[in-house]
Design a protein around this motif. Structure first.
Motif, mmCIF file in Angstrom:
data_model
loop_
_atom_site.group_PDB
_atom_site.id
_atom_site.type_symbol
_atom_site.label_atom_id
_atom_site.label_comp_id
_atom_site.label_asym_id
_atom_site.label_seq_id
_atom_site.Cartn_x
_atom_site.Cartn_y
_atom_site.Cartn_z
ATOM 1 N N HIS A 149 0.876 -1.171 0.000
ATOM 2 C CA HIS A 149 0.000 0.000 0.000
ATOM 3 C C HIS A 149 0.914 1.222 0.000
ATOM 4 N N PRO A 150 0.373 2.438 0.010
ATOM 5 C CA PRO A 150 1.241 3.617 -0.110
ATOM 6 C C PRO A 150 2.276 3.791 1.003
ATOM 7 N N TYR A 151 2.123 3.109 2.126
ATOM 8 C CA TYR A 151 3.063 3.307 3.233
ATOM 9 C C TYR A 151 4.210 2.302 3.225
ATOM 10 N N LEU A 152 4.258 1.457 2.195
ATOM 11 C CA LEU A 152 5.370 0.528 2.010
ATOM 12 C C LEU A 152 6.005 0.760 0.653
ATOM 13 N N LYS A 153 7.313 0.503 0.590
ATOM 14 C CA LYS A 153 8.033 0.591 -0.674
ATOM 15 C C LYS A 153 8.589 -0.788 -0.986
ATOM 16 N N LEU A 154 8.172 -1.353 -2.100
ATOM 17 C CA LEU A 154 8.570 -2.718 -2.440
ATOM 18 C C LEU A 154 9.426 -2.762 -3.699
ATOM 19 N N SER A 155 10.339 -1.828 -3.847
ATOM 20 C CA SER A 155 11.130 -1.745 -5.075
ATOM 21 C C SER A 155 11.862 -3.051 -5.370
ATOM 22 N N LYS A 156 12.509 -3.645 -4.352
ATOM 23 C CA LYS A 156 13.283 -4.862 -4.579
ATOM 24 C C LYS A 156 12.378 -6.035 -4.942
ATOM 25 N N LEU A 157 11.248 -6.131 -4.282
ATOM 26 C CA LEU A 157 10.338 -7.243 -4.552
ATOM 27 C C LEU A 157 9.701 -7.095 -5.932
ATOM 28 N N LYS A 158 9.327 -5.883 -6.289
ATOM 29 C CA LYS A 158 8.762 -5.661 -7.628
ATOM 30 C C LYS A 158 9.808 -5.938 -8.706
ATOM 31 N N GLN B 189 -6.235 2.957 6.800
ATOM 32 C CA GLN B 189 -5.411 4.103 7.183
ATOM 33 C C GLN B 189 -5.334 5.170 6.092
ATOM 34 N N ILE B 190 -5.559 4.762 4.855
ATOM 35 C CA ILE B 190 -5.453 5.739 3.759
ATOM 36 C C ILE B 190 -6.632 6.712 3.716
#
Length: 283
Positions: free
Chosen positions: A167-176, A196-197
């Motif tokens: 969701h917007p509060y996580l960054k998954l650059s490596k997984l993507k 929460q959003i």
């Protein structure tokens, strides 16, 4: 399939917007799955551990009998629970899940990574379930990028997705990046950050520009990344709202503003075995 965005993985078209059933009682699951399919959803997600597979199957049958959808137009996902990762136990649960659903699932996932038994045994059994016709495709859930890559090296069949919190509060650059490298995909659970959003100032502002809610903006942000999103709700009106995201598009600037919301305390569901570690990233 209805005319909505899909991601094609290993020749399979998976609708980018699905309906999740985590924490839904059997009664709510049956009612909401039938309603979701009436609204136009064509992707339904459940799991053995949700204790609602039979109700999900009933909801699908209700929608089919009402003439809202045909079985071949639905993408149906369920998951193998970690207590069933041994070879025989996995095949037994795969058969039980298909029987409970009343349909062969399109996708069968390993629910969380577990190092005992060895990945090789579990991936071998998952491939065998596919070979036996207990599922059309296989994949993972909650695997960090290193384990994602390892699992694919052990799997003869393509692992078509890795379902994780996003969701917007996580960054998954490596997984993507790992998913792209492996020719796979990412599926986002808790895509609305468990509500929460709703009051996020950035998402509210972007939503006003498009006449959309923060939830609709968030789901649009996900599918514009080619990330599959599976929001869950027990309210018919919210399910309809979540589906109403195909008539607008976020600009590159708006996408970047949402990416910038990632924060170090953004994870909501950290139930991973401590022997595994999430990819460390957020900024």
């Amino acid at each position: 399939m209805t005319d909505q965005p899909v991601i094609t993985v290993d020749g399979h078209a998976i609708p980018l917007l699905g309906f999740g059933t985590w924490n839904l009682t059997p009664e709510d699951a049956r009612r909401m799955v039938a309603e979701a399919l009436r609204i136009g959803y064509r992707h339904i997600d459940t799991a053995w551990i949700y204790h609602n597979e039979a109700a999900v199957g009933d909801g699908i049958r209700d929608a089919i009998e009402a003439g809202h959808v045909a079985r071949e137009d639905i993408w149906l996902t369920t998951k193998i629970w970690v207590a069933h990762f041994e070879h025989d136990a996995l095949l037994k649960q795969a058969g039980e899940s298909a029987a409970s659903l009343g349909f062969t699932p399109d996708l069968l996932l390993l629910h969380w990574p577990k190092n005992e038994p060895a990945f090789a045994e579990t991936l071998g059994a998952l491939n065998e379930a596919k070979a036996q016709g207990l599922t059309r495709t296989i994949g993972l859930s909650n695997f960090p990028s290193g384990e994602f890559r390892e699992a694919q090296t052990l799997s003869k069949a393509k692992l078509v997705t890795n379902q994780v919190e996003y969701h917007p509060y996580l960054k998954l650059s490596k997984l993507k990046a790992a998913a792209k490298e492996l020719g796979s995909s990412i599926t986002a659970w808790s895509p609305l950050a468990q509500g929460q959003i709703a009051d996020d100032a950035t998402l509210v502002e972007i939503g006003k520009a498009h006449g959309k809610s923060p939830g609709q903006v968030t789901l649009r942000w996900l599918i514009q990344q080619n990330v599959i999103a599976i929001p869950r709700t027990a309210r018919e009106s919210r399910a309809a709202e979540n589906f109403d995201i195909f008539d607008f598009q976020l600009s590159s600037e708006e996408m970047d503003r949402i990416y910038a919301l990632a924060r170090p305390d953004g994870r909501l569901g950290d139930w991973i075995d401590p022997r595994f570690k999430w990819d460390e990233e957020w900024a």
